[in-house]
Scaffold this motif. Structure first.
Motif, PDB file in Angstrom:
ATOM      1  N   HIS A  23       0.726  -1.242  -0.002  1.00  0.00           N
ATOM      2  CA  HIS A  23      -0.045  -0.008  -0.076  1.00  0.00           C
ATOM      3  C   HIS A  23       0.731   1.304  -0.193  1.00  0.00           C
ATOM      4  O   HIS A  23       1.374   1.648   1.042  1.00  0.00           O
ATOM      5  CB  HIS A  23      -0.980  -0.275   1.116  1.00  0.00           C
ATOM      6  CG  HIS A  23      -1.715   1.383   1.234  1.00  0.00           C
ATOM      7  ND1 HIS A  23      -2.574   1.216   2.342  1.00  0.00           N
ATOM      8  CD2 HIS A  23      -1.949   2.317   0.518  1.00  0.00           C
ATOM      9  CE1 HIS A  23      -3.355   2.596   2.263  1.00  0.00           C
ATOM     10  NE2 HIS A  23      -3.016   3.122   1.059  1.00  0.00           N
ATOM     11  N   TRP A  62      -2.622   2.651  -4.189  1.00  0.00           N
ATOM     12  CA  TRP A  62      -3.726   2.909  -3.696  1.00  0.00           C
ATOM     13  C   TRP A  62      -4.529   4.086  -4.353  1.00  0.00           C
ATOM     14  O   TRP A  62      -5.690   4.293  -3.764  1.00  0.00           O
ATOM     15  CB  TRP A  62      -4.040   2.568  -2.542  1.00  0.00           C
ATOM     16  CG  TRP A  62      -3.748   1.152  -1.776  1.00  0.00           C
ATOM     17  CD1 TRP A  62      -3.062   0.346  -2.261  1.00  0.00           C
ATOM     18  CD2 TRP A  62      -4.569   0.645  -0.728  1.00  0.00           C
ATOM     19  NE1 TRP A  62      -3.088  -0.859  -1.650  1.00  0.00           N
ATOM     20  CE2 TRP A  62      -3.946  -0.942  -0.558  1.00  0.00           C
ATOM     21  CE3 TRP A  62      -5.393   1.034   0.158  1.00  0.00           C
ATOM     22  CZ2 TRP A  62      -4.288  -1.635   0.527  1.00  0.00           C
ATOM     23  CZ3 TRP A  62      -5.956   0.221   1.217  1.00  0.00           C
ATOM     24  CH2 TRP A  62      -5.125  -1.146   1.196  1.00  0.00           C
ATOM     25  N   PRO A  64      -7.161   6.173  -5.917  1.00  0.00           N
ATOM     26  CA  PRO A  64      -8.202   5.869  -6.691  1.00  0.00           C
ATOM     27  C   PRO A  64      -8.534   7.014  -7.910  1.00  0.00           C
ATOM     28  O   PRO A  64      -7.874   8.049  -7.969  1.00  0.00           O
ATOM     29  CB  PRO A  64      -9.362   5.544  -5.810  1.00  0.00           C
ATOM     30  CG  PRO A  64      -8.901   6.780  -4.720  1.00  0.00           C
ATOM     31  CD  PRO A  64      -7.254   6.650  -4.874  1.00  0.00           C
ATOM     32  N   ALA A  88      -4.748   1.644  -9.097  1.00  0.00           N
ATOM     33  CA  ALA A  88      -6.212   1.185  -8.130  1.00  0.00           C
ATOM     34  C   ALA A  88      -7.175   2.051  -9.219  1.00  0.00           C
ATOM     35  O   ALA A  88      -6.903   3.066  -9.684  1.00  0.00           O
ATOM     36  CB  ALA A  88      -6.127   1.769  -6.828  1.00  0.00           C
ATOM     37  N   HIS A  92     -12.506   7.273  -2.942  1.00  0.00           N
ATOM     38  CA  HIS A  92     -11.957   7.700  -1.600  1.00  0.00           C
ATOM     39  C   HIS A  92     -13.362   8.144  -0.956  1.00  0.00           C
ATOM     40  O   HIS A  92     -14.371   8.459  -1.436  1.00  0.00           O
ATOM     41  CB  HIS A  92     -11.042   8.461  -1.486  1.00  0.00           C
ATOM     42  CG  HIS A  92     -10.013   8.336  -0.233  1.00  0.00           C
ATOM     43  ND1 HIS A  92     -10.615   8.107   1.033  1.00  0.00           N
ATOM     44  CD2 HIS A  92      -8.666   8.411   0.017  1.00  0.00           C
ATOM     45  CE1 HIS A  92      -9.779   7.977   1.777  1.00  0.00           C
ATOM     46  NE2 HIS A  92      -8.547   8.180   1.277  1.00  0.00           N
ATOM     47  N   LYS A 132     -10.074   0.305  -4.633  1.00  0.00           N
ATOM     48  CA  LYS A 132      -9.962   1.175  -3.364  1.00  0.00           C
ATOM     49  C   LYS A 132     -11.219   1.648  -2.912  1.00  0.00           C
ATOM     50  O   LYS A 132     -11.385   2.660  -3.766  1.00  0.00           O
ATOM     51  CB  LYS A 132      -8.729   1.878  -3.510  1.00  0.00           C
ATOM     52  CG  LYS A 132      -8.265   2.602  -2.113  1.00  0.00           C
ATOM     53  CD  LYS A 132      -8.728   3.898  -1.917  1.00  0.00           C
ATOM     54  CE  LYS A 132      -8.098   4.469  -0.761  1.00  0.00           C
ATOM     55  NZ  LYS A 132      -6.837   4.831  -0.593  1.00  0.00           N
ATOM     56  N   ALA A 163      -9.565  -3.048  -1.698  1.00  0.00           N
ATOM     57  CA  ALA A 163      -8.672  -2.434  -0.702  1.00  0.00           C
ATOM     58  C   ALA A 163      -9.290  -1.581  -0.085  1.00  0.00           C
ATOM     59  O   ALA A 163      -9.970  -0.778  -0.491  1.00  0.00           O
ATOM     60  CB  ALA A 163      -7.590  -2.151  -1.509  1.00  0.00           C
ATOM     61  N   HIS A 165      -9.328   1.550   3.025  1.00  0.00           N
ATOM     62  CA  HIS A 165      -9.181   2.597   3.843  1.00  0.00           C
ATOM     63  C   HIS A 165      -9.969   2.383   5.032  1.00  0.00           C
ATOM     64  O   HIS A 165     -11.236   2.876   4.845  1.00  0.00           O
ATOM     65  CB  HIS A 165      -8.887   3.658   3.156  1.00  0.00           C
ATOM     66  CG  HIS A 165      -8.827   5.012   4.025  1.00  0.00           C
ATOM     67  ND1 HIS A 165      -7.510   5.542   4.380  1.00  0.00           N
ATOM     68  CD2 HIS A 165      -9.531   5.541   4.831  1.00  0.00           C
ATOM     69  CE1 HIS A 165      -7.762   6.481   5.275  1.00  0.00           C
ATOM     70  NE2 HIS A 165      -8.683   6.663   5.631  1.00  0.00           N
ATOM     71  N   ASP A 251       2.196   3.592   2.517  1.00  0.00           N
ATOM     72  CA  ASP A 251       1.637   4.544   2.542  1.00  0.00           C
ATOM     73  C   ASP A 251       1.897   5.936   2.549  1.00  0.00           C
ATOM     74  O   ASP A 251       1.741   6.998   3.289  1.00  0.00           O
ATOM     75  CB  ASP A 251       0.310   4.440   3.583  1.00  0.00           C
ATOM     76  CG  ASP A 251      -0.815   5.483   3.314  1.00  0.00           C
ATOM     77  OD1 ASP A 251      -1.115   5.520   2.299  1.00  0.00           O
ATOM     78  OD2 ASP A 251      -1.397   5.687   4.602  1.00  0.00           O
TER      79      ASP A 251
END
Length: 303
Positions: A23, A62, A64, A88, A92, A132, A163, A165, A251
């Motif tokens: 990630h 990740w 999006p 991805a 979000h 994501k 995936a 968050h 991240d």
């Protein structure tokens, strides 16, 4: 049907990924992070080179839909750095977008996800390899339910991994109730991110028992105490028999966090986090978490 990880250069066998940052972000922009955008291709290349020099060979980005992915730049970066990249699709939390952008995809979100997974992102030709989405703080609002419902539809159409968050590491069980309970996504296709930010060992155990993936990804920006508890949380899961369900990531979401700009960045995962975990778990298990597990987590039987 052969499972494959969908990278920006095409599908690869799971065992080809190698050491994987499960990630991270090369490019990202959001109205919630003004002036801190990741939008410099040369810095992205330098960060990938540093990660490669530290022993890394794959990064799952990740970032999006609608957050500055720069998908068209990813294939050349992947080739130049010699690092596999996974891109991805997804969406979000609502504050990361303008109302106008959200209106554009309302009523067709699942179709957008499926198209980006199977046809490509815009005119780039790059196909996404994950969806994501994001939960809220200890809850799922209407936006999260909308995006997760679309993600589930896209999964059922393509087998793509989802995936998630987790805001401050919270809401994991609500996410699993929705995605796996109501929407029928198999738990092993769900990756929960940021479990390290809420070191609740009971919750971690319950989430892992569902069969999903647990990602410990990135140093805390607000509560440093969660960082030094992370090895204990990972060890507890491994001792409970869930070592085969763990993932690690960096991240990097703002420019100042890149290693080339003075932050920990992607190399920190291998330079500092890996040896710290190896001392607690042993090198063999850490190798599995960095190499074997990502190949299985991000591979799909693509439809």
């Amino acid at each position: 049907m052969v499972s494959a990880v969908r990278t920006v250069l095409g599908d690869v066998r799971p065992e080809e990924l190698g050491v994987c940052d499960a990630h991270d972000h090369l490019f990202l922009s959001s109205p919630q992070l003004p002036g801190q955008e990741l939008n410099d291709a040369s810095a992205a290349r330098a960060e990938l080179d540093a990660f490669r020099a530290a022993g890394g060979s794959a990064v799952v980005q990740w970032t999006p839909y609608g957050m500055g992915r720069r998908a068209a730049d990813l294939p050349s970066l992947s080739r130049a750095a010699g690092v596999h990249l996974v891109c991805a699709t997804g969406l979000h939390q609502a504050p990361h977008y303008t109302p106008e952008l959200l209106d554009e995809v309302r009523g067709k979100l699942a179709d957008v996800f499926v198209s980006e997974l199977t046809v490509g992102i815009g005119t780039s030709g790059v196909r996404a390899g994950i969806v994501k989405v994001a939960g809220g703080f200890h809850a799922l609002d209407a936006h999260a339910r909308w995006t997760m419902t679309a993600a589930a539809e896209a999964h059922h159409a393509t087998d793509a991994p989802i995936a998630v968050h987790l805001e401050a590491g919270t809401g994991a069980l609500d996410v699993l109730d929705l995605l796996c309970g109501e929407l029928g996504v198999p738990p092993h296709r769900v990756i929960l991110g940021h479990l390290n930010r809420s070191p609740d060992l009971v919750l971690h155990h319950e989430a892992a028992a569902s069969g999903c993936w647990l990602a410990f990804d990135g140093p805390s920006r607000a509560h440093h105490a969660t960082d030094w508890r992370m090895p204990d949380a990972v060890l507890a899961l491994a001792e409970a028999g869930f070592g085969h369900r763990l993932l690690l990531g960096g991240d990097t979401v703002v420019a100042g966090a890149r290693s080339v700009d003075g932050g920990p960045g992607m190399p920190n995962l291998l330079r500092r986090v890996r040896p710290r975990l190896a001392s607690a778990l042993g090198e063999e298990l850490v190798e599995r978490v960095l190499v074997d597990n990502p190949g299985r987590a991000f591979a799909a039987d693509w439809r």
